[in-house]
Motif scaffolding. Structure first.
Motif, PDB file in Angstrom:
ATOM      1  N   ILE A 163       0.830  -1.199   0.000  1.00  0.00           N
ATOM      2  CA  ILE A 163       0.000   0.000   0.000  1.00  0.00           C
ATOM      3  C   ILE A 163       0.866   1.251   0.000  1.00  0.00           C
ATOM      4  O   ILE A 163       1.710   1.422   0.887  1.00  0.00           O
ATOM      5  CB  ILE A 163      -0.916   0.047   1.238  1.00  0.00           C
ATOM      6  CG1 ILE A 163      -1.641  -1.287   1.446  1.00  0.00           C
ATOM      7  CG2 ILE A 163      -1.927   1.168   1.100  1.00  0.00           C
ATOM      8  CD1 ILE A 163      -2.537  -1.294   2.665  1.00  0.00           C
ATOM      9  N   PRO A 164       0.668   2.165  -0.949  1.00  0.00           N
ATOM     10  CA  PRO A 164       1.371   3.446  -0.911  1.00  0.00           C
ATOM     11  C   PRO A 164       1.008   4.240   0.341  1.00  0.00           C
ATOM     12  O   PRO A 164       0.009   3.956   1.017  1.00  0.00           O
ATOM     13  CB  PRO A 164       0.890   4.145  -2.184  1.00  0.00           C
ATOM     14  CG  PRO A 164       0.450   3.041  -3.081  1.00  0.00           C
ATOM     15  CD  PRO A 164      -0.118   1.990  -2.173  1.00  0.00           C
ATOM     16  N   ALA A 165       1.801   5.260   0.620  1.00  0.00           N
ATOM     17  CA  ALA A 165       1.712   5.977   1.894  1.00  0.00           C
ATOM     18  C   ALA A 165       0.316   6.533   2.172  1.00  0.00           C
ATOM     19  O   ALA A 165      -0.218   6.372   3.275  1.00  0.00           O
ATOM     20  CB  ALA A 165       2.739   7.099   1.912  1.00  0.00           C
TER      21      ALA A 165
ATOM     22  N   ASP B  51      -8.947  -0.908  11.917  1.00  0.00           N
ATOM     23  CA  ASP B  51      -7.971  -1.068  12.988  1.00  0.00           C
ATOM     24  C   ASP B  51      -7.143  -2.340  12.831  1.00  0.00           C
ATOM     25  O   ASP B  51      -6.451  -2.755  13.760  1.00  0.00           O
ATOM     26  CB  ASP B  51      -8.660  -1.056  14.356  1.00  0.00           C
ATOM     27  CG  ASP B  51      -9.692  -2.173  14.513  1.00  0.00           C
ATOM     28  OD1 ASP B  51      -9.809  -3.017  13.595  1.00  0.00           O
ATOM     29  OD2 ASP B  51     -10.370  -2.206  15.558  1.00  0.00           O
ATOM     30  N   ASN B  52      -7.214  -2.981  11.668  1.00  0.00           N
ATOM     31  CA  ASN B  52      -6.493  -4.240  11.460  1.00  0.00           C
ATOM     32  C   ASN B  52      -5.426  -4.142  10.364  1.00  0.00           C
ATOM     33  O   ASN B  52      -5.042  -5.137   9.763  1.00  0.00           O
ATOM     34  CB  ASN B  52      -7.478  -5.366  11.113  1.00  0.00           C
ATOM     35  CG  ASN B  52      -8.193  -5.137   9.778  1.00  0.00           C
ATOM     36  OD1 ASN B  52      -8.475  -3.991   9.429  1.00  0.00           O
ATOM     37  ND2 ASN B  52      -8.473  -6.197   9.056  1.00  0.00           N
ATOM     38  N   VAL B  53      -4.961  -2.919  10.100  1.00  0.00           N
ATOM     39  CA  VAL B  53      -3.931  -2.711   9.075  1.00  0.00           C
ATOM     40  C   VAL B  53      -2.736  -2.024   9.723  1.00  0.00           C
ATOM     41  O   VAL B  53      -2.889  -0.982  10.367  1.00  0.00           O
ATOM     42  CB  VAL B  53      -4.459  -1.857   7.901  1.00  0.00           C
ATOM     43  CG1 VAL B  53      -3.368  -1.670   6.848  1.00  0.00           C
ATOM     44  CG2 VAL B  53      -5.696  -2.501   7.280  1.00  0.00           C
ATOM     45  N   GLU B  54      -1.550  -2.590   9.545  1.00  0.00           N
ATOM     46  CA  GLU B  54      -0.346  -2.021  10.159  1.00  0.00           C
ATOM     47  C   GLU B  54       0.848  -2.172   9.220  1.00  0.00           C
ATOM     48  O   GLU B  54       1.089  -3.259   8.680  1.00  0.00           O
ATOM     49  CB  GLU B  54      -0.040  -2.716  11.483  1.00  0.00           C
ATOM     50  CG  GLU B  54       1.190  -2.171  12.188  1.00  0.00           C
ATOM     51  CD  GLU B  54       1.480  -2.875  13.494  1.00  0.00           C
ATOM     52  OE1 GLU B  54       2.485  -2.524  14.136  1.00  0.00           O
ATOM     53  OE2 GLU B  54       0.713  -3.779  13.880  1.00  0.00           O
ATOM     54  N   ALA B  55       1.586  -1.083   9.039  1.00  0.00           N
ATOM     55  CA  ALA B  55       2.800  -1.132   8.222  1.00  0.00           C
ATOM     56  C   ALA B  55       3.882  -1.901   8.979  1.00  0.00           C
ATOM     57  O   ALA B  55       4.219  -1.547  10.108  1.00  0.00           O
ATOM     58  CB  ALA B  55       3.286   0.275   7.906  1.00  0.00           C
ATOM     59  N   ILE B  56       4.409  -2.943   8.358  1.00  0.00           N
ATOM     60  CA  ILE B  56       5.484  -3.700   8.995  1.00  0.00           C
ATOM     61  C   ILE B  56       6.820  -3.491   8.279  1.00  0.00           C
ATOM     62  O   ILE B  56       7.874  -3.705   8.871  1.00  0.00           O
ATOM     63  CB  ILE B  56       5.157  -5.203   9.070  1.00  0.00           C
ATOM     64  CG1 ILE B  56       4.912  -5.798   7.672  1.00  0.00           C
ATOM     65  CG2 ILE B  56       3.963  -5.441   9.972  1.00  0.00           C
ATOM     66  CD1 ILE B  56       4.764  -7.310   7.663  1.00  0.00           C
ATOM     67  N   LEU B  57       6.757  -3.056   7.030  1.00  0.00           N
ATOM     68  CA  LEU B  57       7.969  -2.825   6.244  1.00  0.00           C
ATOM     69  C   LEU B  57       7.696  -1.699   5.253  1.00  0.00           C
ATOM     70  O   LEU B  57       6.545  -1.351   4.988  1.00  0.00           O
ATOM     71  CB  LEU B  57       8.383  -4.097   5.484  1.00  0.00           C
ATOM     72  CG  LEU B  57       8.739  -5.324   6.326  1.00  0.00           C
ATOM     73  CD1 LEU B  57       8.731  -6.569   5.473  1.00  0.00           C
ATOM     74  CD2 LEU B  57      10.084  -5.137   7.015  1.00  0.00           C
ATOM     75  N   LYS B  58       8.765  -1.135   4.701  1.00  0.00           N
ATOM     76  CA  LYS B  58       8.616  -0.129   3.650  1.00  0.00           C
ATOM     77  C   LYS B  58       9.696  -0.345   2.596  1.00  0.00           C
ATOM     78  O   LYS B  58      10.710  -0.998   2.839  1.00  0.00           O
ATOM     79  CB  LYS B  58       8.703   1.283   4.229  1.00  0.00           C
ATOM     80  CG  LYS B  58      10.007   1.602   4.929  1.00  0.00           C
ATOM     81  CD  LYS B  58       9.929   2.958   5.615  1.00  0.00           C
ATOM     82  CE  LYS B  58      11.171   3.209   6.464  1.00  0.00           C
ATOM     83  NZ  LYS B  58      11.063   4.461   7.237  1.00  0.00           N
TER      84      LYS B  58
ATOM     85  N   ILE C 237       4.734  -2.360   3.038  1.00  0.00           N
ATOM     86  CA  ILE C 237       4.182  -3.720   3.081  1.00  0.00           C
ATOM     87  C   ILE C 237       3.407  -3.754   4.388  1.00  0.00           C
ATOM     88  O   ILE C 237       3.991  -3.694   5.472  1.00  0.00           O
ATOM     89  CB  ILE C 237       5.261  -4.806   3.066  1.00  0.00           C
ATOM     90  CG1 ILE C 237       6.083  -4.737   1.776  1.00  0.00           C
ATOM     91  CG2 ILE C 237       4.623  -6.190   3.196  1.00  0.00           C
ATOM     92  CD1 ILE C 237       7.210  -5.756   1.715  1.00  0.00           C
ATOM     93  N   SER C 238       2.098  -3.778   4.293  1.00  0.00           N
ATOM     94  CA  SER C 238       1.250  -3.733   5.471  1.00  0.00           C
ATOM     95  C   SER C 238       0.625  -5.102   5.727  1.00  0.00           C
ATOM     96  O   SER C 238       0.300  -5.843   4.792  1.00  0.00           O
ATOM     97  CB  SER C 238       0.146  -2.691   5.301  1.00  0.00           C
ATOM     98  OG  SER C 238       0.693  -1.389   5.271  1.00  0.00           O
TER      99      SER C 238
ATOM    100  N   GLU D 142      12.675  -1.799   7.663  1.00  0.00           N
ATOM    101  CA  GLU D 142      11.695  -1.799   8.742  1.00  0.00           C
ATOM    102  C   GLU D 142      10.819  -0.543   8.631  1.00  0.00           C
ATOM    103  O   GLU D 142      11.245   0.482   8.109  1.00  0.00           O
ATOM    104  CB  GLU D 142      12.400  -1.805  10.099  1.00  0.00           C
ATOM    105  CG  GLU D 142      13.258  -3.034  10.353  1.00  0.00           C
ATOM    106  CD  GLU D 142      12.457  -4.222  10.840  1.00  0.00           C
ATOM    107  OE1 GLU D 142      11.208  -4.101  10.939  1.00  0.00           O
ATOM    108  OE2 GLU D 142      13.051  -5.276  11.121  1.00  0.00           O
ATOM    109  N   ALA D 143       9.605  -0.641   9.130  1.00  0.00           N
ATOM    110  CA  ALA D 143       8.691   0.507   9.098  1.00  0.00           C
ATOM    111  C   ALA D 143       7.913   0.591  10.399  1.00  0.00           C
ATOM    112  O   ALA D 143       7.698  -0.410  11.082  1.00  0.00           O
ATOM    113  CB  ALA D 143       7.730   0.397   7.915  1.00  0.00           C
ATOM    114  N   ALA D 144       7.484   1.794  10.722  1.00  0.00           N
ATOM    115  CA  ALA D 144       6.621   2.034  11.872  1.00  0.00           C
ATOM    116  C   ALA D 144       5.468   2.917  11.432  1.00  0.00           C
ATOM    117  O   ALA D 144       5.595   3.705  10.474  1.00  0.00           O
ATOM    118  CB  ALA D 144       7.394   2.708  13.010  1.00  0.00           C
ATOM    119  N   ASP D 145       4.356   2.802  12.103  1.00  0.00           N
ATOM    120  CA  ASP D 145       3.187   3.610  11.766  1.00  0.00           C
ATOM    121  C   ASP D 145       3.514   5.103  11.798  1.00  0.00           C
ATOM    122  O   ASP D 145       3.030   5.868  10.955  1.00  0.00           O
ATOM    123  CB  ASP D 145       2.053   3.293  12.740  1.00  0.00           C
ATOM    124  CG  ASP D 145       0.810   4.110  12.459  1.00  0.00           C
ATOM    125  OD1 ASP D 145       0.071   3.775  11.517  1.00  0.00           O
ATOM    126  OD2 ASP D 145       0.582   5.089  13.191  1.00  0.00           O
TER     127      ASP D 145
END
Length: 322
Positions: free
Chosen positions: A113-115, A126-133, A255-256, A297-300
């Motif tokens: 998913i793009p930014a 509430d069930n979508v979270e960025a885990i990588l970018k 990558i979410s 790695e990515a963070a919200d």
């Protein structure tokens, strides 16, 4: 005497039979727990598998030709299936909104998913979270690009007034959100629909570029440098299309993960993707799909800058998932 001996023999035989019966009962009692232990192990395996999808679905947005993306991601799906131990497949959604909704409704488990799409997804679900970018050419940020024909006579952003603007989708981070915000902040544009003579949602970055190349639009906004994505089919693109301007930096696409999956399984997914940084074959695939040259790695919180930009559009209803 004979009667006494016979009686003793009968008593002895009875004692022996009784002893054998006790021995069999002890053996049976000893053996009984084994199948119970096996049943317990099966139940534990079932519990461990609870929450895992029968098939892991990866969702992609059409930044380029959908059929090309579908063909390209097939080896990626196969490799992830080997790493994770369950079937994996890729689906190219019709647009950003479709991908966000599919993740929110548990039809897609991993979303590229793009930014901006990610920001919308986290606002609604509430069930979508960025885990990588993604990493492109050593950077985890990029810019949006304004592209015009070299012979158009357009030399600045101010020259775009009254022109036809082609962009991938109105929930595209680089294709719409950041260019529109820049026009508002830096050039005093109150409403982009009034500034341009026409707005065209082209469906993909490729299509937006092609529309300008073929004269169906005056300017396209895409990721930087989307000309290379169509160069194979349109070798003239690098000469006939020019970069007019750029926006500020944008955090790369995500990558979410669908967090309705077990946390330890999400960690396996994260580790599998990060391992691709040391795998030239996988990096080549990621590059062919979305021009990725690495994974980080990515963070919200990385996407707070996009959230603040989104605030410009949130109240007027121009941007939504409805």
């Amino acid at each position: 005497m004979k009667k006494m001996m016979t009686a003793l023999l009968m008593m002895l035989l009875a004692l022996m039979l009784a002893a054998c019966g006790e021995s069999n009962e002890e053996t049976t009692a000893t053996q009984d727990p084994e199948p119970q232990e096996e049943d317990t192990e099966v139940e534990e395996d079932d519990a461990a598998a609870e929450g895992l999808p029968d098939e892991l679905i990866m969702g992609f947005v059409p930044s380029q030709d959908s059929d090309k993306i579908a063909d390209t991601v097939a080896p990626l799906a196969d490799r992830l299936s080997e790493e994770l131990g369950i079937p994996v497949s890729g689906q190219v959604m019709t647009n950003y909104t479709a991908l966000v909704e599919a993740m929110g409704n548990d039809r897609v488990h991993i979303g590229f998913i793009p930014a901006f799409g990610y920001v919308l997804a986290t606002e609604r679900y509430d069930n979508v979270e960025a885990i990588l970018k993604s990493v492109r050419h050593g950077s985890s940020t990029y810019r949006a690009q304004y592209t015009v024909r070299a012979d158009s006579g357009i030399e600045s952003i101010e020259d775009l007034e009254g022109k036809v603007w082609a962009f991938p989708d109105n929930v595209s981070t680089s294709g719409y959100l950041f260019p529109a915000a820049q026009l508002m902040d830096e050039y005093g544009v109150e409403a982009v629909e009034d500034y341009f003579s026409d707005l065209i949602q082209a469906g993909s970055h490729d299509n937006a570029m092609i529309m300008v190349l073929e004269g169906d639009a005056d300017v396209a906004t895409t990721f930087e440098d989307a000309r290379t994505a169509i160069e194979g089919d349109y070798p003239e693109a690098m000469d006939e299309l020019v970069q007019l301007d750029f926006t500020a930096d944008i955090p790369n696409d995500t990558i979410s993960a669908n967090t309705n999956m077990p946390a330890d399984f999400i960690e396996q997914i994260r580790a599998a993707f990060l391992s691709f940084n040391d795998d030239e074959e996988m990096l080549t695939i990621m590059d062919e799909v979305y021009n990725w040259t690495g994974i980080d790695e990515a963070a919200d919180s990385d996407y707070d800058v996009v959230r603040s930009t989104y605030e410009k559009f949130k109240d007027d209803g121009a941007i939504s998932l409805d």
